[in-house]
Structure formats: structure tokens, C-alpha cells
Design a protein around this motif. Structure first.
Motif, short mmCIF file in Angstrom:
data_model
loop_
_atom_site.label_atom_id
_atom_site.label_comp_id
_atom_site.label_asym_id
_atom_site.label_seq_id
_atom_site.Cartn_x
_atom_site.Cartn_y
_atom_site.Cartn_z
N UNK A 153 67.81 27.14 27.85
CA UNK A 153 67.66 28.48 27.28
C UNK A 153 67.06 28.40 25.88
N UNK A 154 67.53 27.46 25.09
CA UNK A 154 66.98 27.27 23.74
C UNK A 154 65.50 26.92 23.82
N UNK A 155 65.15 26.02 24.74
CA UNK A 155 63.74 25.63 24.91
C UNK A 155 62.90 26.83 25.34
N UNK A 156 63.46 27.66 26.21
CA UNK A 156 62.74 28.87 26.65
C UNK A 156 62.48 29.81 25.48
N UNK A 157 63.45 29.91 24.58
CA UNK A 157 63.27 30.79 23.42
C UNK A 157 62.18 30.25 22.49
N UNK A 158 62.19 28.95 22.24
CA UNK A 158 61.15 28.34 21.40
C UNK A 158 59.78 28.59 22.02
N UNK A 159 59.69 28.38 23.33
CA UNK A 159 58.42 28.60 24.01
C UNK A 159 58.01 30.07 23.93
N UNK A 160 58.95 30.97 24.20
CA UNK A 160 58.65 32.41 24.19
C UNK A 160 58.17 32.85 22.81
N UNK A 161 58.84 32.38 21.77
CA UNK A 161 58.45 32.74 20.41
C UNK A 161 57.05 32.23 20.09
N UNK A 162 56.79 30.97 20.44
CA UNK A 162 55.47 30.39 20.19
C UNK A 162 54.37 31.10 20.96
N UNK A 163 54.65 31.41 22.23
CA UNK A 163 53.65 32.11 23.05
C UNK A 163 53.37 33.50 22.50
N UNK A 164 54.43 34.17 22.01
CA UNK A 164 54.28 35.52 21.46
C UNK A 164 53.40 35.53 20.22
N UNK A 165 53.73 34.68 19.24
CA UNK A 165 53.00 34.73 17.97
C UNK A 165 51.60 34.15 18.10
N UNK A 166 51.36 33.31 19.10
CA UNK A 166 50.02 32.77 19.31
C UNK A 166 49.14 33.75 20.06
N UNK A 167 49.61 34.21 21.22
CA UNK A 167 48.80 35.09 22.05
C UNK A 167 48.55 36.44 21.39
N UNK A 168 49.51 36.92 20.59
CA UNK A 168 49.36 38.20 19.91
C UNK A 168 48.09 38.24 19.06
N UNK A 169 47.73 37.11 18.49
CA UNK A 169 46.57 37.05 17.60
C UNK A 169 45.32 36.50 18.30
N UNK A 170 45.49 35.44 19.07
CA UNK A 170 44.34 34.77 19.68
C UNK A 170 43.59 35.70 20.64
N UNK A 171 44.32 36.48 21.42
CA UNK A 171 43.69 37.32 22.43
C UNK A 171 43.53 38.77 21.98
N UNK A 172 43.67 39.01 20.68
CA UNK A 172 43.47 40.35 20.12
C UNK A 172 41.97 40.56 19.87
#
Length: 258
Positions: free
Chosen positions: A162-181
Motif C-alpha cells: 500500500x505504501x509503494x502504491x501511494x508513492x507510485x500514485x503520487x509520482x504518477x500524479x505530479x508527473x503526468x499532470x505537467x508532462x501531458x498538459x
């Protein structure tokens, strides 16, 4: 993480004989492929560092972000289709291949690269990363039988995942939010009023610019990359580019006014 390498409980010792399954070699190859995608994401922070002062447009960076994000759904499908052969869990006492390290490395790489983006507000990001993390975690738990005994070891492993999923989710959120904007930024010209370099006890330098007020921005100073700091002078006009973000989390980048 120590739970990941503990000995298996008796009810899953049968997995020690998975090498005899005719699908085992194929399961290992697909697991190596997925883990390789996670390993490739290690280049993300390096590429992002060189794209620090501009909106990231490099094709390779976009592709690597997409591949890093794809590691989790690929892992879930892998465990589902090779149920009993591939585990999320990692144990040195059994031969079952696991894509866990690929997921972990992808999450760390996305988080490090994504943290180089500049957001107007960071607080909401930590909250909005939680729901996707829980969804990913539930998908992992329900596509495998390795935690069916609900022993203390199983519960510890599920917590680590679950902790690993949160780290991944946070990283995917802050990366994709900008890269694909792909939306056009709102541009606010602003004038530099002060430049300041600070140094901590480890002799690491921080470069900050102070500028005239920008609409919607609470403060009038920002940390910048060293190359950008050297490229501008006091009284120079720069562009403050504000973008909404693909997930609705506003972010910005600075550019010299040419």
C-alpha cells in the motif's frame, strides 16, 4: 520492507515447486520485461533536470513517463494471467518472480522527476494521490492468492505494498499532470527585483529570484535552476507561465523574455 524477505507460511510452500509449471519460463520473461520498464524510469530525473527551466517537450521524456506509469497496470495483468506463478511479494526462499522492484523504482523515479515541477499549491497533491493508490492496491490484492491466509506476515506485506502504491500514485500524479498538459499557458510578465544565493552547511547552493507580484501567486520569490539564475539580471523582465495541469493542479515555469 523486512517482511518482503521473510520465510513463507506453510500454506503457500507449494509455490516452491513452480519451476515445474510449463508456463514458468514465460512468466519469468514477462516479469523481467515489466521490471525492465521500471528500471528504464531511472533516467527520468536526469532528463527532467536538463528540462528544468522549460515546459518538458522532449519526446523521450514523454515516452519514459508513459512507460513508467504503465508498469503498474502491466504488473497487475501479469500477476492476474500468471496467477500463482508471479507474485507481488518478494521472498528469497521461493522462486516466484515478482515485478515489485519495477513498481517501486518507477514510483520513486516518477516522484523525483515530478517534484522538479513547480506547483502553485502542493498540499492538495498529497490528498489526491490517495484514492488512486487505494484503487491500485485493491486491484493488486484481488488479482493474487498470496495474501489469502491473512497472517501477520501477509498483513505486513499488504501494508508495504500500500505504501509503494501511494508513492507510485503520487509520482504518477505530479508527473503526468505537467508532462501531458497541452493547454496554452497564461503568461504574466514580471520584473526581477532581487537575486539571492544561499548556502547550507553542506555547501549546497540555492538560487532564488524575487520579482514583482504575479496575479494568483501568494509569494513573489521562487527558487530557480542555477543556469536560469545566471541568465537573468535585476530589472530584467521574465515570463511567468501558468498552466492548469491535466488533472487540474496548476503549475508554472519561468522563461526569460526574449
Amino acid at each position: 520492507m523486512s517482511h518482503m524477505f521473510a520465510a513463507p507460511p506453510p500454506d503457500i510452500e507449494y509455490n516452491q515447486h513452480v519451476e515445474n509449471d510449463p508456463e514458468f519460463p514465460r512468466a519469468c520473461k514477462f516479469t523481467q520485461l515489466v521490471s525492465g520498464l521500471g528500471g528504464a524510469s531511472l533516467f527520468l530525473p536526469i532528463l527532467k533536470y536538463f528540462l528544468d527551466n522549460t515546459s518538458p517537450t522532449a519526446l523521450l521524456f514523454h515516452v519514459l513517463v508513459a512507460l513508467a506509469i504503465a508498469v503498474v497496470p502491466a504488473s497487475i495483468l501479469l500477476v492476474y494471467f500468471f496467477r500463482g506463478l508471479v507474485w507481488y511479494n518478494i521472498r528469497t526462499t521461493v522462486p516466484n518472480p515478482s515485478p515489485f522492484f519495477g513498481v517501486f523504482i518507477a514510483g520513486i523515479s516518477l516522484t523525483v522527476a515530478g517534484s522538479m515541477n513547480r506547483f502553485v499549491a502542493y498540499g492538495p497533491l498529497f490528498f489526491w494521490a490517495l484514492p488512486p493508490a487505494v484503487v491500485i492496491w485493491l486491484a493488486m490484492i484481488f488479482t493474487t492468492d498470496e495474501f489469502k491466509s491473512y497472517t501477520r506476515l501477509d498483513i505486513g506485506n499488504m501494508g508495504a505494498i500500500l505504501f509503494t502504491c501511494y508513492v507510485f500514485s503520487f509520482g504518477a500524479l505530479i508527473s503526468s499532470n505537467c508532462v501531458f498538459d497541452t493547454n496554452a499557458p497564461r503568461v504574466f510578465p514580471t520584473t526581477i527585483t532581487e537575486k539571492k544565493i544561499t548556502e547550507n552547511k553542506d555547501y549546497e547552493k540555492t538560487y532564488r529570484l524575487y520579482f514583482t507580484p504575479v496575479p494568483g501567486l501568494e509569494d513573489n520569490e521562487k527558487e530557480v535552476h542555477a543556469s536560469f539564475y545566471r541568465a537573468v539580471e535585476i530589472n530584467d523582465t521574465i515570463r511567468f507561465n501558468l498552466k492548469e495541469g491535466i488533472w487540474g493542479h496548476p503549475w508554472y515555469y519561468l522563461e526569460p523574455l526574449k
